[in-house]
Design an enzyme around this catalytic site. Sequence first.
Site, PDB file in Angstrom:
ATOM      1  N   PHE A 134       0.857  -1.183   0.000  1.00 57.38           N
ATOM      2  CA  PHE A 134       0.000   0.000   0.000  1.00 57.38           C
ATOM      3  C   PHE A 134       0.893   1.233   0.000  1.00 57.38           C
ATOM      4  O   PHE A 134       1.703   1.424   0.899  1.00 57.38           O
ATOM      5  CB  PHE A 134      -0.941   0.039   1.213  1.00 57.38           C
ATOM      6  CG  PHE A 134      -1.898   1.189   1.112  1.00 57.38           C
ATOM      7  CD1 PHE A 134      -3.067   1.070   0.380  1.00 57.38           C
ATOM      8  CD2 PHE A 134      -1.607   2.405   1.701  1.00 57.38           C
ATOM      9  CE1 PHE A 134      -3.932   2.149   0.234  1.00 57.38           C
ATOM     10  CE2 PHE A 134      -2.474   3.490   1.561  1.00 57.38           C
ATOM     11  CZ  PHE A 134      -3.633   3.362   0.834  1.00 57.38           C
ATOM     12  N   ASP A 219       9.232   2.501   1.604  1.00 53.91           N
ATOM     13  CA  ASP A 219       8.084   3.256   2.086  1.00 53.91           C
ATOM     14  C   ASP A 219       7.972   3.012   3.591  1.00 53.91           C
ATOM     15  O   ASP A 219       7.551   1.952   4.040  1.00 53.91           O
ATOM     16  CB  ASP A 219       6.828   2.783   1.340  1.00 53.91           C
ATOM     17  CG  ASP A 219       5.562   3.488   1.824  1.00 53.91           C
ATOM     18  OD1 ASP A 219       5.579   4.083   2.924  1.00 53.91           O
ATOM     19  OD2 ASP A 219       4.550   3.422   1.098  1.00 53.91           O
ATOM     20  N   LYS A 248       2.567   9.662   8.373  1.00 54.89           N
ATOM     21  CA  LYS A 248       1.760   9.278   9.538  1.00 54.89           C
ATOM     22  C   LYS A 248       2.233   9.815  10.892  1.00 54.89           C
ATOM     23  O   LYS A 248       1.807  10.871  11.310  1.00 54.89           O
ATOM     24  CB  LYS A 248       1.592   7.757   9.564  1.00 54.89           C
ATOM     25  CG  LYS A 248       0.723   7.282   8.391  1.00 54.89           C
ATOM     26  CD  LYS A 248       0.052   5.965   8.630  1.00 54.89           C
ATOM     27  CE  LYS A 248      -1.038   5.719   7.603  1.00 54.89           C
ATOM     28  NZ  LYS A 248      -0.624   4.994   6.420  1.00 54.89           N
TER      29      LYS A 248
HETATM   30  C1  LIG Z   1      -0.907   5.237   4.957  1.00 56.46           C
HETATM   31  C2  LIG Z   1       0.160   4.829   4.018  1.00 56.46           C
HETATM   32  C3  LIG Z   1       0.430   5.546   2.842  1.00 56.46           C
HETATM   33  C4  LIG Z   1      -0.432   6.707   2.375  1.00 56.46           C
HETATM   34  O1  LIG Z   1      -0.354   7.786   3.241  1.00 56.46           O
HETATM   35  P1  LIG Z   1      -1.406   9.013   3.086  1.00 56.46           P
HETATM   36  O2  LIG Z   1      -0.931  10.004   4.095  1.00 56.46           O
HETATM   37  O3  LIG Z   1      -2.770   8.462   3.362  1.00 56.46           O
HETATM   38  O4  LIG Z   1      -1.285   9.506   1.694  1.00 56.46           O
HETATM   39  C5  LIG Z   1       1.504   5.157   2.070  1.00 56.46           C
HETATM   40  N1  LIG Z   1       2.272   4.112   2.414  1.00 56.46           N
HETATM   41  C6  LIG Z   1       2.042   3.393   3.527  1.00 56.46           C
HETATM   42  C7  LIG Z   1       2.947   2.264   3.872  1.00 56.46           C
HETATM   43  C8  LIG Z   1       0.975   3.714   4.361  1.00 56.46           C
HETATM   44  O5  LIG Z   1       0.748   2.988   5.457  1.00 56.46           O
END
Ligand SMILES: *Cc1c(COP(=O)(O)O)cnc(C)c1O
Length: 392
Positions: A134, A219, A248
């Site tokens: 994700f 990520d 986050k």
């Molecule tokens: C939540 C998340 C995203 C997206 O972040 P947003 O602030 O909602 O755009 C991207 N990568 C990972 C691993 C995430 O958990």
Amino acid sequence: MTTQETIELFDKYVIANYGRLPRVIVRGNGCYLYDADGNEILDMFPGWAVSALGHCHPKVVDAIRKQVGELLHIDNTFYSEPQGQLARLLSERAFGGKCFFCNSGAEANEAALKLARLHTAQEKYKYITAEGSFHGRTFATVTATAQPKYHEGFLPLLPGFVYVPFNDIAALESAFSDEVAAVMVEPIQGEGGINVATPEYLQTIRRLCDEKGAVMILDEVQTGIGRTGKWFGYQHFDVEPDIITMAKALGGGVAIGAMMAKDEIAASLVPGKHASTFGGNCLACAAGVAVIEAIEEDNLLQNANELGEYAQDKLLALKQKHSIIDSVRGIGLMIGVQLTGPGSEIVDKCLDKGLRINCTHETVIRLMPPMIATKEQIDEAIDILDGVLAGS
Ligand SMILES: *Cc1c(COP(=O)(O)O)cnc(C)c1O
């Protein structure tokens, strides 16, 4: 306003793109939330991993209050102190790279994907990402997100993305080519169900990127800023990426995203190539500085380590009692409980009993306790889960 009145406002004026629970949250304090009907909720999934220091951490609140009175926002035409300070704190806790600031995880990943193209040769346009990943909801990041359910309705997607099964070294090797600009994976897939990368997998990505002149992007939007018991998830795996992205937990509740790249790669992002109006604003960066300082002053990395082990042991003990629990996995305070059946009803029943947790990919219960939590709060959470599992 009553709960019903607020829900009516949403029904009339807010786009219904989220499945919401019929509760209005009006206040948060540490590990607890309070709804408009006066209920207290123990929050073991605070802000979808945003509120890793719990709700309204006093040091973060103080820093925000102070910054609000000085300067909220100044555009990137100028220099500003909080942005420089936050970049230094992040760089010193990772691999000594340079930062670009934005406002969300998706934006951080967008920046990383664009930078990888800028930095590598023009004929390189492909990206390898992993199934179950994700990476966000913008067009590039939803394309990077290798899950068909997120692609429905948006075809054709951005060209050049190649998907491989997560943790499959052979598949990675055969997907690699001279046209690959970057590989992007999460060190621990969060939304995908707390799937932990193997060290060999991340190290193979490193080796192949080096051999082929591609960029290794991790990520760390969910794994970053201490949740796993180290500042960044990659630090558990004896590997060093070229770029990490974060968001986050970074702002303690204030919207912020960041991408950090090694110096020689960062140098490719020259003026005119990428930007963000709000990126690096004083408020968000002051909050980020306070988050990092609070983690350090309050020894929260160590707490994340100890509490993570404690919680995983207790969850494993529950497995002896409840056959629906198949396994427990994760690192630090990023914990997945693999069930043999669906978990969403369990999560709903827990909330009725005052515990917030999450269910992802139908059968994985996800706990992301705040790093300030205590053993007593973990006990409280697991007692509630135990009771719900016993009754279902
Ligand atoms: C939540 C998340 C995203 C997206 O972040 P947003 O602030 O909602 O755009 C991207 N990568 C990972 C691993 C995430 O958990």
